[in-house]
Design an enzyme around this catalytic site. Structure first.
Site, mmCIF file in Angstrom:
data_model
loop_
_atom_site.group_PDB
_atom_site.id
_atom_site.type_symbol
_atom_site.label_atom_id
_atom_site.label_comp_id
_atom_site.label_asym_id
_atom_site.label_seq_id
_atom_site.Cartn_x
_atom_site.Cartn_y
_atom_site.Cartn_z
ATOM 1 N N HIS A 12 48.953 39.911 40.446
ATOM 2 C CA HIS A 12 48.482 38.532 40.300
ATOM 3 C C HIS A 12 46.957 38.517 40.260
ATOM 4 C CE1 HIS A 12 48.023 39.372 44.440
ATOM 5 N NE2 HIS A 12 49.316 39.427 44.618
ATOM 6 N N HIS A 129 40.013 49.022 43.930
ATOM 7 C CA HIS A 129 39.682 48.223 45.127
ATOM 8 C C HIS A 129 38.531 48.881 45.895
ATOM 9 C CE1 HIS A 129 42.417 44.866 45.627
ATOM 10 N NE2 HIS A 129 43.516 45.601 45.531
ATOM 11 N N GLU A 183 52.853 39.287 53.809
ATOM 12 C CA GLU A 183 53.432 38.420 52.762
ATOM 13 C C GLU A 183 54.827 37.958 53.162
ATOM 14 O OE1 GLU A 183 53.449 39.954 48.799
ATOM 15 O OE2 GLU A 183 51.326 40.436 48.821
ATOM 16 N N ASP A 315 43.301 41.110 44.417
ATOM 17 C CA ASP A 315 43.382 41.898 43.192
ATOM 18 C C ASP A 315 42.351 41.510 42.135
ATOM 19 O OD1 ASP A 315 45.242 43.596 44.122
ATOM 20 O OD2 ASP A 315 46.883 42.932 42.825
ATOM 21 N N ARG A 394 36.563 32.165 47.957
ATOM 22 C CA ARG A 394 35.793 31.286 48.835
ATOM 23 C C ARG A 394 34.752 30.479 48.055
ATOM 24 N NH1 ARG A 394 39.336 32.133 51.435
ATOM 25 N NH2 ARG A 394 39.703 33.842 52.873
ATOM 26 N N ALA A 395 34.616 29.205 48.438
ATOM 27 C CA ALA A 395 33.516 28.389 47.928
ATOM 28 C C ALA A 395 32.273 28.738 48.728
ATOM 29 C CB ALA A 395 33.847 26.913 48.109
ATOM 30 N N ASN A 503 31.552 23.038 54.848
ATOM 31 C CA ASN A 503 31.726 23.515 53.472
ATOM 32 C C ASN A 503 33.181 23.928 53.276
ATOM 33 O OD1 ASN A 503 31.528 24.918 50.987
ATOM 34 N ND2 ASN A 503 30.983 26.811 52.053
ATOM 35 N N THR A 504 33.839 23.306 52.329
ATOM 36 C CA THR A 504 35.183 23.759 51.961
ATOM 37 C C THR A 504 35.268 23.744 50.440
ATOM 38 O OG1 THR A 504 37.560 23.422 52.342
ATOM 39 C CG2 THR A 504 36.213 21.453 52.155
HETATM 40 FE FE FE2 Z 1 45.690 45.209 45.208
#
Ligand code: FE2
Length: 555
Positions: A12, A129, A183, A315, A394-395, A503-504
């Site tokens: 994803h 990664h 997960e 990812d 993240r913002a 902040n969001t």
């Molecule tokens: Fe991964």
């Protein structure tokens, strides 16, 4: 000197990144263009789908044609995966995933006409990664931990990085996976798998780790840098939750127990790698590295002096890591990542044209930072759209919703604006130079990947951003890197004596963060936000209503 495009497509969060002569010039997730959160489901049937719009953006941003690329780096190596020689429908369609990954050059040649197929490079998922953390951090030497749901056949990598080279010291083979355990828990608690794990992390702080002993028996390090995850029957510990229902004590307890056990295992994995290398610094990536509570525990209790976490640790970040890995192989000196603001941006003229096209009344104040600070001090909620969009979840002051932290009801207000659960915290941003006075934790913290303790005397002053466990997920703001955000924070402090603003992310529940000006106007138009600050312009809610009415009259 090379121009390398990185592509993540296999699971994803499809994304693309472009590294030119070792410098990261652009990176974006496909979800920001398609407006489908996480881009696509992580099923084998969707592996062929490429981040076409993100790739096109990277090229357009640098005025490059596909034929001019020196390499395309794809963050998955089908040679390391389950092979699809026989029946691709066997083994949960894993063979189909491998087949599609192997055909990626073919799919890419369709999406990027003119690309020389010999320029295509596969990069092992966890090497991608790891590279997104090692090269991007600028730490050399350092230890690296990738803790993930899964790659080709492993779920983790522990390594030593020095002089631009990665030495893999351990890799845990599937099915043992801390990411997949988390997960499973996320799905068990009624949330979306590989999407809502941060909600479980927030929920965990409301529970007691009552099942920790069971989890310690089932989830164990192996002494060789890896770990085992036994048969954790979540349903025997706490009943499955249904989306939208209040949580039972046992469910919060289960979240707390898994969270705590994951933290303990990470501490042991970090200690194992550090005992072999003696490195003082650690870098991290992989979906589990977005767990800022665990990261903070590693920082407090682990053996490393500094910890750097890739802001796009999921990812999407493998697109950047794959590109950095190949750029290094091509002989480029890969430069550290200076900022997560790698996505789309618009100049003032283009923003003004968007506002005029939308027939929205707007003003251009002398200083938008001052106008926003004044609005916040009046306890208004502000949508803040500035500069290039952030890469990662993240913002960080480019696509943010802002509010006054002094009013405790602003947590509920923002969760209502966004239509999300009330147990979800909102985070503070603070100027670099004021951070240590208010927060105790790793500083600076420009990417919001750690939680900090709110110091005594401050929790009462900024109640909207203090989580139930008296922590806050802080973003520190540097005047050099973020002059506009820093000016807004300074002005807010001058008005209120508080150097902190809530902040969001600028989005509503279940949708990706806004990316382009139209998204911003749509989100602003449909949410009870008082002011939209878009570039140097501001749009007020009340006058937006008046203009809609006057436009109707005119029609
Ligand atoms: Fe991964």
């Amino acid at each position: 000197m090379g121009k390398v495009m990185g592509v993540n497509a296999v699971f994803h969060d499809p994304a693309a990144a472009l590294v030119v002569d070792g410098v990261t010039v652009a990176a974006a997730e496909e979800e920001r263009f398609t407006r489908r959160k996480h881009g696509k489901p992580a099923v084998p049937f969707s592996t062929w789908e490429l981040p076409e719009q993100a790739m096109a953006f990277c090229l357009a941003h640098t005025d490059l044609e596909p034929a001019e690329l020196d390499a395309v780096a794809y963050s998955y190596d089908p040679d390391l995966a389950v092979q699809a020689d026989g029946d691709v429908t066997a083994d949960d369609w894993e063979g189909l995933r491998t087949l599609y990954a192997r055909r990626a050059p073919l799919f890419l040649s369709t999406s990027l006409p003119g690309l020389d197929p010999r320029k295509f490079r596969w990069v092992p998922h966890h090497v991608a990664h790891a590279s997104s953390a090692t090269f991007a951090s600028g730490f050399d030497p350092c230890d690296v931990l990738v803790v993930d749901g899964r790659g080709e056949r492993a779920s983790h990598l522990a390594g030593h990085f020095a002089d631009g080279k990665l030495e893999v010291l351990a890799a845990q083979a599937l099915p043992h996976s801390l990411g997949l355990l988390y997960e499973d828990l996320t799905a068990h608690l009624g949330f979306h798998r590989s999407s809502d794990e941060y909600k479980v992390m927030a929920l965990a702080s409301f529970g007691e780790p009552s099942f920790l002993d069971v989890l310690r028996q089932l989830v164990r390090v192996d002494g060789r840098g890896g770990f085992e995850v036994g048969d954790v029957q979540l349903g025997r510990l706490a009943p499955a939750a249904r989306a939208g229902e209040a949580f039972e004590r046992a469910q919060a307890g289960l979240a707390a127990s898994v969270q705590r056990r994951v933290e303990e295992v990470l501490l042991e994995l970090a200690a194992w790698v550090q005992s072999r290398t003696g490195n003082r610094d650690l870098v991290m990536a992989g979906g589990v590295a977005l767990n800022c509570v665990a990261n903070s525990r590693l920082w407090r209790e682990g053996p490393h002096r500094r910890i750097w976490v890739q802001p796009a640790a999921g990812d999407a970040g493998t697109a950047l890591g794959a590109a950095m890995h190949v750029a290094n192989e091509l002989g480029d000196k890969v430069q550290p990542m200076q900022s997560a603001a790698l996505g789309r941006g618009w100049d003032d003229e283009a923003l003004e044209a968007c506002l005029r096209r939308a027939a929205v009344p707007f003003k251009r104040p002398d200083d938008v930072a001052a106008t926003v600070a004044e609005a916040l001090a009046r306890n208004e909620i502000v949508a803040w759209f500035q500069g290039r969009a952030e890469f990662g979840p993240r913002a960080l002051g480019h696509r943010s919703l802002l509010a006054d932290p002094r009013d405790p009801s602003n947590l509920e207000r923002l969760n209502d604006v966004k239509g999300r659960e009330q147990f979800r915290p909102v985070a503070p941003m603070v100027l670099d130079e004021r951070a240590a006075e208010v927060f105790d934790g790793p500083l600076p913290s420009p990417f919001m990947l750690f939680t900090h303790r709110v110091r005594d005397g401050w929790a009462e002053r900024i109640p909207a951003v203090v989580h139930v466990d008296r922590t806050a997920r802080v973003q520190t703001v540097s005047r050099e890197a973020e002059p506009l955000v820093a000016r807004m924070l300074s002005r807010f402090e001058a008005l209120t004596s508080v150097p902190v603003v809530v902040n969001t992310s600028f989005n509503t529940a279940g949708r990706p963060m806004v990316d382009d000006p139209r998204d911003a106007l749509e989100c602003f138009g449909s949410s009870p936000v008082d002011l939209l600050a878009i570039g140097p312009f501001v749009v007020r809610r009340s006058s937006a209503g008046n203009v809609a009415a006057s436009a109707q009259v005119a029609a």
